[in-house]
Design an enzyme around this catalytic site. Structure first.
Site, PDB file in Angstrom:
ATOM      1  N   ASN A 125       0.827  -1.210   0.000  1.00 32.60           N
ATOM      2  CA  ASN A 125       0.000   0.000   0.000  1.00 32.60           C
ATOM      3  C   ASN A 125       0.860   1.259   0.000  1.00 32.60           C
ATOM      4  O   ASN A 125       0.558   2.250  -0.677  1.00 32.60           O
ATOM      5  CB  ASN A 125      -0.921   0.026   1.213  1.00 32.60           C
ATOM      6  CG  ASN A 125      -2.044  -0.986   1.135  1.00 32.60           C
ATOM      7  OD1 ASN A 125      -2.282  -1.588   0.096  1.00 32.60           O
ATOM      8  ND2 ASN A 125      -2.734  -1.183   2.244  1.00 32.60           N
ATOM      9  N   TYR A 172     -12.593 -10.209  -1.033  1.00 36.96           N
ATOM     10  CA  TYR A 172     -13.271  -8.928  -0.871  1.00 36.96           C
ATOM     11  C   TYR A 172     -14.734  -9.167  -0.510  1.00 36.96           C
ATOM     12  O   TYR A 172     -15.344 -10.110  -0.996  1.00 36.96           O
ATOM     13  CB  TYR A 172     -13.251  -8.116  -2.174  1.00 36.96           C
ATOM     14  CG  TYR A 172     -11.909  -7.602  -2.626  1.00 36.96           C
ATOM     15  CD1 TYR A 172     -10.704  -8.092  -2.118  1.00 36.96           C
ATOM     16  CD2 TYR A 172     -11.834  -6.619  -3.607  1.00 36.96           C
ATOM     17  CE1 TYR A 172      -9.487  -7.619  -2.562  1.00 36.96           C
ATOM     18  CE2 TYR A 172     -10.621  -6.129  -4.062  1.00 36.96           C
ATOM     19  CZ  TYR A 172      -9.448  -6.634  -3.532  1.00 36.96           C
ATOM     20  OH  TYR A 172      -8.246  -6.157  -3.980  1.00 36.96           O
ATOM     21  N   ARG A 180      -5.939   1.368 -12.902  1.00 34.80           N
ATOM     22  CA  ARG A 180      -4.562   1.559 -12.469  1.00 34.80           C
ATOM     23  C   ARG A 180      -3.856   0.248 -12.137  1.00 34.80           C
ATOM     24  O   ARG A 180      -4.363  -0.580 -11.387  1.00 34.80           O
ATOM     25  CB  ARG A 180      -4.516   2.499 -11.262  1.00 34.80           C
ATOM     26  CG  ARG A 180      -3.106   2.894 -10.852  1.00 34.80           C
ATOM     27  CD  ARG A 180      -3.130   3.900  -9.731  1.00 34.80           C
ATOM     28  NE  ARG A 180      -3.632   5.190 -10.181  1.00 34.80           N
ATOM     29  CZ  ARG A 180      -4.538   5.898  -9.529  1.00 34.80           C
ATOM     30  NH1 ARG A 180      -5.068   5.434  -8.420  1.00 34.80           N
ATOM     31  NH2 ARG A 180      -4.940   7.069 -10.000  1.00 34.80           N
ATOM     32  N   HIS A 188     -15.389  -4.046   0.766  1.00 39.77           N
ATOM     33  CA  HIS A 188     -15.437  -3.445  -0.561  1.00 39.77           C
ATOM     34  C   HIS A 188     -16.849  -3.083  -1.009  1.00 39.77           C
ATOM     35  O   HIS A 188     -17.018  -2.320  -1.967  1.00 39.77           O
ATOM     36  CB  HIS A 188     -14.797  -4.411  -1.577  1.00 39.77           C
ATOM     37  CG  HIS A 188     -14.461  -3.799  -2.885  1.00 39.77           C
ATOM     38  ND1 HIS A 188     -15.182  -4.051  -4.041  1.00 39.77           N
ATOM     39  CD2 HIS A 188     -13.475  -2.950  -3.246  1.00 39.77           C
ATOM     40  CE1 HIS A 188     -14.644  -3.386  -5.050  1.00 39.77           C
ATOM     41  NE2 HIS A 188     -13.609  -2.708  -4.597  1.00 39.77           N
ATOM     42  N   ARG A 218     -11.359  -4.896 -13.701  1.00 39.70           N
ATOM     43  CA  ARG A 218     -10.258  -5.816 -13.397  1.00 39.70           C
ATOM     44  C   ARG A 218     -10.814  -7.225 -13.520  1.00 39.70           C
ATOM     45  O   ARG A 218     -11.803  -7.564 -12.881  1.00 39.70           O
ATOM     46  CB  ARG A 218      -9.712  -5.602 -11.986  1.00 39.70           C
ATOM     47  CG  ARG A 218      -9.223  -4.190 -11.699  1.00 39.70           C
ATOM     48  CD  ARG A 218      -8.556  -4.105 -10.332  1.00 39.70           C
ATOM     49  NE  ARG A 218      -8.472  -2.742  -9.859  1.00 39.70           N
ATOM     50  CZ  ARG A 218      -7.533  -1.865 -10.218  1.00 39.70           C
ATOM     51  NH1 ARG A 218      -6.621  -2.243 -11.086  1.00 39.70           N
ATOM     52  NH2 ARG A 218      -7.526  -0.641  -9.722  1.00 39.70           N
ATOM     53  N   HIS A 278     -16.270   2.443 -14.344  1.00 39.68           N
ATOM     54  CA  HIS A 278     -16.038   1.708 -13.104  1.00 39.68           C
ATOM     55  C   HIS A 278     -17.239   0.841 -12.719  1.00 39.68           C
ATOM     56  O   HIS A 278     -17.153   0.007 -11.822  1.00 39.68           O
ATOM     57  CB  HIS A 278     -15.727   2.716 -11.989  1.00 39.68           C
ATOM     58  CG  HIS A 278     -15.187   2.107 -10.734  1.00 39.68           C
ATOM     59  ND1 HIS A 278     -15.896   2.071  -9.559  1.00 39.68           N
ATOM     60  CD2 HIS A 278     -14.003   1.494 -10.471  1.00 39.68           C
ATOM     61  CE1 HIS A 278     -15.172   1.481  -8.617  1.00 39.68           C
ATOM     62  NE2 HIS A 278     -14.025   1.117  -9.139  1.00 39.68           N
ATOM     63  N   ARG A 326     -14.199   1.999   5.156  1.00 43.70           N
ATOM     64  CA  ARG A 326     -12.974   1.208   5.293  1.00 43.70           C
ATOM     65  C   ARG A 326     -11.712   2.064   5.300  1.00 43.70           C
ATOM     66  O   ARG A 326     -10.840   1.915   6.128  1.00 43.70           O
ATOM     67  CB  ARG A 326     -12.878   0.206   4.151  1.00 43.70           C
ATOM     68  CG  ARG A 326     -11.662  -0.712   4.222  1.00 43.70           C
ATOM     69  CD  ARG A 326     -11.424  -1.400   2.889  1.00 43.70           C
ATOM     70  NE  ARG A 326     -10.783  -0.519   1.930  1.00 43.70           N
ATOM     71  CZ  ARG A 326     -10.895  -0.648   0.608  1.00 43.70           C
ATOM     72  NH1 ARG A 326     -11.672  -1.580   0.103  1.00 43.70           N
ATOM     73  NH2 ARG A 326     -10.265   0.178  -0.207  1.00 43.70           N
TER      74      ARG A 326
END
Length: 698
Positions: free
Chosen positions: A58, A481, A418, A605, A388, A448, A577
């Protein structure tokens, strides 16, 4: 967007900078909560190691993107203060101060807590000062046979200038003494660890009398550096690692082919401008100065590591070791009872909606729906978004199969996801070769939204089947997730999704949707409108209530609206979160707002918005956080959960359940710091994630 200046009803200025936490500092703070898991003795030891490496990863991404962009804007004088009022110089200074604390804590836990805990379970990262003679001989042989043949050391002189160093790679700065073959005095040299070499070496049990001994590659390179430079005396060898700007900048409006432009930009990403230099704690000032000069960095960009500079690599042993007792207990996600073996998914969805709660319920239901669609002769078209997808995705295989079976398949691939840009370009090429119509979305707006639309002929008409999710179409993510997925054949939702896909592929005009909230068009205004409605209820003596579960909250107008709602008496609970720029608990401003963050086994998530609406509540599941980028600059959707039973289930499992958590919840204070909740005297411990595991996978 210009912020509101008229606040006649407020007794305090709700735009005052002190009411807002800086978004970069809030994002950095999240890592302290994750790192606490690495320090928790109740967490299995290999999971603790995994948490420590997650924080390291991270931190890499934080510098590659957030700090890199901030430094770039600062250098150009283009950074404008946000709602918090901090200048870019102030933010960078505070980031450094807090990052130094975080790095210090990472290595303290590594040495003082995690190392001893691993040792107690027979797992050791053996430093070179602790090698036995037998281990040293084996490692020397390994070095000579496996490492030395692929090394290309580089002496530094006018004919051999400082080389280009790839982003986040392991390197050694070596100080030499003596003369070379050309009569030149000892000098500096660099050793770059080839990417083909494993960064963690497992010492055989026959050598260590244990199967749990590991060594960092850097230790081996440092120990046998004299063999790399025969004829020289190696005075010292110091580890270093540079982090570079990884934010891709493509002027989308000025390129004819986005995929080609991104491919060209990706080629240079590994050598973009440096933003951080990590060096071993023992690295002397002269060496650090030399590295700083070559990377054009300053003292504020240097971080000293009291241990391996690439400590993130320690995490590889998690998968290498077959030690289930040192990991979280295995669980098998429940197959949705709606889809009994042999059932036709279209028959089920024709009768009722089906809700999936990952990772407690299996992602296989989504795969099987698409499998059915790829083979069903009645299916005419399939449309899907992919942000993704991961490697070897069964969904991608099924999309290819569907196209080959004569279905009209359209896939909207977000090339700018990304760190998945390269994978998504390859995915787009594969799908196009199979006859799939691939769309790259809308210039300037990342797609998205997570949407799957299946058009099927039934009798004399067509029917639409839809899957909408808060998370990616990625099987790996679905195991780690928490996300909500809705399968439905609701005609209005199906028509809305059809219109969104038409807009994405056809670049059509503004569309009117019946059920969905749609960013960048109606999502923001709808959220703001629903907050205003709760304010009106409270001002008229009725209960006002808002509960939202998000990954992040930083949109200043939304924060201000929540402050006004709190002032009006609306009770607000936010389960966030990561980064939250709102300060709860300020008297007269946010004393009716509570913010908690849940950090546990799974990455939280799912995004869920719930508005009380005076006893007629509305609940939405969405792909969007309440962030400026999601609300203003992305294609997002929020779907209402219309069936009362499913609505209650989402509320109970993702909101009520989490508000009762007293073991993995962290409460945000007005000072921007978090405090972990613990059961009060006489209060039974409750973990929201464990409660769901017991319910679904028990």
């Amino acid at each position: 967007m210009k912020r509101t200046t008229e606040r006649k009803s407020a007794k305090v200025d709700l735009g005052a900078p002190e009411l807002y936490i800086n978004r970069e500092l809030a994002a950095l703070e999240f890592n302290f909560r994750v790192l606490a898991q690495a320090s928790d003795p109740d967490v299995p030891v290999l999971e603790r190691l995994r948490y420590l490496t997650i924080v390291s990863n991270n931190l890499d991404e934080f510098f590659e993107v957030r700090v890199a962009v901030l430094k770039h804007k600062h250098a150009l004088g283009a950074a404008t203060p946000g709602a918090d009022g901090l200048s870019s110089a102030e933010i960078l200074a505070r980031i450094r101060e807090r990052t130094l604390e975080l790095v210090g804590e990472i290595y303290r836990i590594w040495h003082d807590e995690l190392g001893p805990a691993l040792n107690a379970d027979g797992i050791r990262f053996v430093t070179r000062d602790k090698w036995s003679e037998k281990q040293r001989r084996w490692l020397q042989g390994y070095f000579q046979n496996e490492i030395m043949p692929v090394l290309s050391p580089l002496g530094l002189d006018p004919a051999h200038p400082f080389p280009r160093i790839l982003n986040k790679t392991l390197n050694l700065a070596v100080v030499l003494k003596g003369r070379d073959a050309f009569g030149r005095e000892g000098h500096m040299a660099l050793v770059r660890a080839p990417r083909s070499l494993p960064r963690i070496i497992h010492i055989p049990a026959a050598v260590s009398d244990s199967d749990g001994d590991f060594v960092f590659l850097a230790e081996v390179l440092q120990s046998f550096a004299d063999e790399i430079f025969p004829g020289f005396q190696v005075c010292a060898a110091y580890q270093f690692r540079v982090t570079r700007n990884s934010e891709l900048v493509v002027e989308e409006a000025e390129v004819e082919n986005l995929a080609r432009a991104l491919s060209e930009e990706l080629a240079g990403r590994g050598y973009a401008r440096p933003v951080r230099l990590e060096v071993g704690a023992d690295c002397p000032r002269a060496i650090t100065d030399m590295l700083m000069a070559n990377f054009q960095l300053e003292d504020a960009d240097i971080y000293r590591c009291d241990g391996p500079v690439n400590i993130i690599r320690a995490g590889v042993i998690y998968d290498q070791l077959d030690r289930p007792e040192l990991k979280f207990p295995h669980f098998t996600p429940r197959l949705s009872p709606a889809f009994a073996k042999g059932v036709n998914e279209f028959d089920v969805l024709g009768e009722r909606d089906v809700l999936l709660h990952h990772p407690y319920e299996s992602f296989a239901s989504v795969v099987e729906l698409l499998r059915r669609a790829s083979q069903d002769p009645g299916v005419l078209a399939i449309k899907q978004t992919l942000y993704r997808a991961g490697k070897d995705s069964p969904l991608v295989d099924l999309l290819v199969e569907a196209a080959r079976n004569g279905k009209d398949v359209t896939v909207v691939i977000e090339l700018r996801a990304r760190f998945d840009e390269e994978a998504n370009i390859g995915l787009a090429n594969r799908l196009q070769e199979a006859g799939v119509q691939v769309v790259y979305g809308v210039v300037g707006y990342k797609t998205h939204a997570k949407m799957l639309l299946i058009v099927r002929r039934e009798g004399s008409g067509l029917r639409r089947y839809v899957h909408l999710s808060t998370g990616n179409y990625h099987q790996g993510n679905s195991r780690g997730y928490t996300d909500i997925g809705l399968m439905t054949s609701n005609a209005e939702i199906g028509e809305d999704i059809h219109k969104v896909f038409q807009q994405l592929s056809g670049l059509g005009p503004m569309i009117q949707l019946k059920r969905l909230l749609h960013s960048p068009f109606t999502l923001y205004s709808s959220v703001m409108g629903k907050i205003e409605r709760e304010i009106a209820h409270a001002q008229n003596g009725r209960p006002g209530r808002i509960v939202a579960k998000l990954n992040a909250l930083n949109e200043a107008h939304v924060v201000e609206a929540l402050y006004r709602a709190s002032q009006a008496g609306v009770q607000i609970d936010l389960i966030i979160r990561g980064a939250c720029t709102l300060r709860p608990g300020i008297k007269g401003v946010s004393d009716n707002i509570r913010v908690r963050s849940i950090i546990g086994r799974f990455l939280e998530h799912s995004r869920v918005y719930w508005f009380g609406n005076d006893g007629d509540p509305e609940l939405y599941c969405a792909s969007a956080d309440w962030m400026e980028r999601n609300l203003m600059r992305r294609i997002e959707v929020g779907v209402p959960i219309l069936e009362p039973a499913l609505c209650r289930r989402v509320y109970e499992e993702t909101l009520e359940n989490y508000l009762s958590d007293n073991t993995q919840a962290w409460m945000l204070g007005a000072d921007g710091r978090y405090t972990r909740r613990h059961p009060a005297a006489g209060e039974a411990p409750h973990s929201a994630q464990q409660a769901l595991l017991s319910k679904y996978c028990g």
